[in-house]
Design an enzyme around this catalytic site. Sequence first.
Site, mmCIF file in Angstrom:
data_model
loop_
_atom_site.group_PDB
_atom_site.id
_atom_site.type_symbol
_atom_site.label_atom_id
_atom_site.label_comp_id
_atom_site.label_asym_id
_atom_site.label_seq_id
_atom_site.Cartn_x
_atom_site.Cartn_y
_atom_site.Cartn_z
ATOM 1 N N LYS A 25 0.957 -1.240 -0.369
ATOM 2 C CA LYS A 25 0.122 0.209 0.062
ATOM 3 C C LYS A 25 1.178 1.191 -0.082
ATOM 4 C CE LYS A 25 -3.583 -2.389 2.379
ATOM 5 N NZ LYS A 25 -4.376 -2.790 3.486
ATOM 6 N N GLN B 208 -4.369 -1.359 9.741
ATOM 7 C CA GLN B 208 -4.375 -2.527 9.161
ATOM 8 C C GLN B 208 -4.908 -3.610 10.184
ATOM 9 O OE1 GLN B 208 -3.272 -3.247 5.986
ATOM 10 N NE2 GLN B 208 -3.480 -5.451 6.261
ATOM 11 N N ASP C 218 -11.194 2.758 4.253
ATOM 12 C CA ASP C 218 -11.452 1.513 4.213
ATOM 13 C C ASP C 218 -12.920 1.358 4.369
ATOM 14 O OD1 ASP C 218 -9.371 -0.405 4.189
ATOM 15 O OD2 ASP C 218 -9.004 -0.183 6.371
HETATM 16 N N1 GUN Z 1 -6.378 -6.448 6.328
HETATM 17 C C1 GUN Z 1 -6.794 -7.127 5.255
HETATM 18 N N2 GUN Z 1 -7.512 -6.484 4.328
HETATM 19 C C2 GUN Z 1 -7.516 -5.210 4.908
HETATM 20 C C3 GUN Z 1 -7.927 -4.107 4.372
HETATM 21 O O1 GUN Z 1 -8.664 -3.925 3.317
HETATM 22 N N3 GUN Z 1 -7.918 -3.264 5.121
HETATM 23 C C4 GUN Z 1 -7.589 -3.136 6.464
HETATM 24 N N4 GUN Z 1 -7.325 -2.066 7.134
HETATM 25 N N5 GUN Z 1 -6.929 -4.408 6.913
HETATM 26 C C5 GUN Z 1 -6.907 -5.580 6.226
#
Ligand code: GUN
Length: 285
Positions: A54, A98, A121
Amino acid sequence: MAARVIDGKAVAAAVKERVKVDAAAFAEEFGRAPALATVLVGEDPASQVYIGGKRKASGEVGIRSVHHELDAATRQEDLEGLVGDLNADEEVDGILVQLPLPDHLDSDAVVATIDPAKDVDGLTPVNAGLLAHGTPGLVSCTPAGVMELLAHEGVEVEGAHAVVVGRSKLVGVPVARLLLMGNATVTMCHSRTRDLDAVCAQADILVAAVGVPRLLGKDAVKPGAVVIDVGINRTEDGLVGDVDFDAAAEVASAITPVPGGVGPMTIAMLLHNTLAAGRARMASR
Ligand code: GUN
């Protein structure tokens, strides 16, 4: 193999190209780059890889990455305090904590402290509620990526029978909602569903998001169906999806591979959401 393989990397690259142009225009207009704050608690190797991806992608499109790494033993109030600081930071447009968090932390409570205007998100109760009402604000990245892939592939959602396997807050529930907004007839399956294969085999559009390696095989796929595999499972054979790709590809008309299908779209939509959040915040000042 009969099915067309849907190239998520190529669709994601097109989305990222658009975001890059928008990010440059944003920087020109507001005298600063749009910024995405990422928060990683602990040292889960998969999360480290995802966050790394990311941050790298942010840099590639001109989004500033603000990264915070906290010790696995971080206390709830300290994590919520950091989110509060990021909420107050005028130069942060998006916040991503995350998941999963270490077991001693209450993820829902942490997520609920994120300013909905920065919730890239789409996980806060406000954004989840707006989606449930059919008036979406910021929409979760993977579900948005699934819809973008379907649109790009010219798949007709309206009137189709879509079966979603998995009911997570991050994927299953929001993707079902988006498909319903697209006027699909939506069936949701989960771990208690009886005769899962038979239900899946009715789907024109099959979305698998359960996290069980190769759960769905040939018997779960209607001939000509479009199969979207959201699963990313680490196995001895490497990364595999929730769908048995080789078996499903014999009967489907189109299918996403793992890796290289939905995964790249998640990051692309995160960048898209960061720009959208930044624009909306700047317009409301
Ligand atoms: N863990 C796995 N996929 C995601 C996501 O799209 N966002 C977040 N915050 N954590 C994740």
